[in-house]
Motif scaffolding. Sequence first.
Motif, mmCIF file in Angstrom:
data_model
loop_
_atom_site.group_PDB
_atom_site.id
_atom_site.type_symbol
_atom_site.label_atom_id
_atom_site.label_comp_id
_atom_site.label_asym_id
_atom_site.label_seq_id
_atom_site.Cartn_x
_atom_site.Cartn_y
_atom_site.Cartn_z
ATOM 1 N N SER A 11 49.607 -29.828 146.218
ATOM 2 C CA SER A 11 49.562 -30.823 145.055
ATOM 3 C C SER A 11 48.277 -31.067 144.802
ATOM 4 O O SER A 11 47.186 -31.085 145.609
ATOM 5 C CB SER A 11 50.599 -31.907 145.507
ATOM 6 N N VAL A 12 48.170 -31.788 143.749
ATOM 7 C CA VAL A 12 46.651 -32.376 143.371
ATOM 8 C C VAL A 12 46.183 -33.001 144.291
ATOM 9 O O VAL A 12 44.858 -33.309 144.860
ATOM 10 C CB VAL A 12 46.673 -32.924 142.063
ATOM 11 N N ALA A 13 47.020 -34.150 144.702
ATOM 12 C CA ALA A 13 46.651 -35.294 145.801
ATOM 13 C C ALA A 13 46.253 -34.630 146.969
ATOM 14 O O ALA A 13 45.186 -34.771 147.512
ATOM 15 C CB ALA A 13 47.704 -36.140 145.960
ATOM 16 N N ARG A 17 42.722 -34.471 149.084
ATOM 17 C CA ARG A 17 42.600 -35.271 150.153
ATOM 18 C C ARG A 17 42.023 -33.961 151.350
ATOM 19 O O ARG A 17 41.063 -34.283 151.988
ATOM 20 C CB ARG A 17 43.940 -35.610 150.915
ATOM 21 N N GLU A 18 42.352 -32.718 150.975
ATOM 22 C CA GLU A 18 41.549 -31.747 151.677
ATOM 23 C C GLU A 18 40.022 -31.684 151.502
ATOM 24 O O GLU A 18 39.204 -31.375 152.412
ATOM 25 C CB GLU A 18 42.125 -30.306 151.708
ATOM 26 N N ILE A 19 39.765 -31.798 150.163
ATOM 27 C CA ILE A 19 38.414 -31.589 149.924
ATOM 28 C C ILE A 19 37.659 -32.834 150.344
ATOM 29 O O ILE A 19 36.412 -32.595 150.705
ATOM 30 C CB ILE A 19 38.161 -31.719 148.309
ATOM 31 N N GLY A 105 40.228 -40.270 141.214
ATOM 32 C CA GLY A 105 39.332 -40.021 139.955
ATOM 33 C C GLY A 105 38.686 -38.916 139.970
ATOM 34 O O GLY A 105 38.163 -38.174 138.838
ATOM 35 N N GLY A 106 39.027 -37.880 140.981
ATOM 36 C CA GLY A 106 38.418 -36.472 140.965
ATOM 37 C C GLY A 106 36.736 -36.671 141.154
ATOM 38 O O GLY A 106 36.185 -35.665 140.550
#
Length: 455
Positions: A11-13, A17-19, A105-106
């Motif tokens: 998922s995006v979230a 979190r992985e990044i 916020g990316g």
Amino acid sequence: MALPRFETTYSVAELGREIKALLGTAFESVWVAGEVQRAKLSSAGHLYFELVEPGEKAGLAGRLDAVVWKGELGRVRRALTATGQELADGLLLRCRVTVDFYPPGGRLQLQVREVDPVFGLGELERRRRETIAALEASGLATRNRALPFPPLPLAIGLVTSAGSAAYHDFLATLAESGYAFRVAFAHAAVQGREAEREVPAALARLGELPLDCIALVRGGGSRTDLAAFDSQAIAEAVARAPLPVVTGLGHEIDQSVADLVAHTAAKTPTKAAELLVERLRGAEAALEQLRDQLARGATAPFVRARTVLDRAGRTVAAVRPRLERDAARLITAQKGLARAVPGRLATARSTLTAKGGRLERAAARRLERAAQAPRLLAHRLADRAAARLALVAARLEGHQRLLAEIGPERVLARGFSITRLADGRLLRDAAEAAAGSRLVTRLARGSVTSSVEER
């Protein structure tokens, strides 16, 4: 297109979190160097800024968002202040950071943990030396200094930030001098990237006006605040200015590159203004000395004429007794001949009468010439003195017109006024005027008396 079941789908979230975890592990503590831009203190006490690397043709090679948290900010600032630097736009900064990623916020962000206070100074010094070498190689290092400085610099161009302390200090010093300065002002930022664009533009605009010189001033600040005046853009603009440039950049120890290439460098804006005032005072003193010399030269011919007249009078006084003695001897001889030769008396009388007449006429002519000589000499001396006085009067009239141009009356006519205390002292500070003090204000026409009710 459906993905195979064995490939993981985030998922995006989850990916965010992985990044964040990956970056936190890979770049937990790294050093990075760049230039601070858009520094801004938040209401929570955190300092946010961009760390950029300039590219070619005013572009950017890279940009990263950075933050110094409130808890770290005091220590970071103290480390920079100890070396005369400030965490502000334009600072060349080397810092130890943790790379963080904010999933909602990316946004990638550098969290500053430590700074290297020596790096910025070394980089500034390297750029400074490169700029000086480039100016010397191009022949610009002494170009502005070679321009002749006018003896009466009354028309001044001023480059600084509008409404700044430097702006007010410079103009106040000129106004207090009483001379009729005329100032053409051009606003420019005096720190950061904007200064490297706006200062050369302001110098170029003022260089097209009929001025005597240009003053480039700013107040004091940290070494990074003054870094713009080590830039090649500002230094070349000062060197190429068609008018003499006087700098007053508000630092007592170091000289910027702009100071080195300017015609004259002063320590502060006030000192720069005082330099111009002192030049006018020197010209005024020289004018007073010339006036005294002309006055002494005008009276000298009269003194010499009096000396010549006195000498001529003494000559006439010496000739008259000699003529009188000669006449007395002739009368005595005449009487002796009359007694000794009675028979030849008639002949002798007629002869003596003829000789006596000639002698009397000759004596009269000699006395007349002797009497006229001082008058003729006095007329010639008076004519020469009158001509000299006319020349002196013409010169004095020219100097009086010059004094009228630079005198305090012209300043008063432009709307300024001079206020004195009851004892005649000039009022420069409101603190000197106590409540109930009597003040006398001189205007262009007349004066006004007032009293201080409160301050």
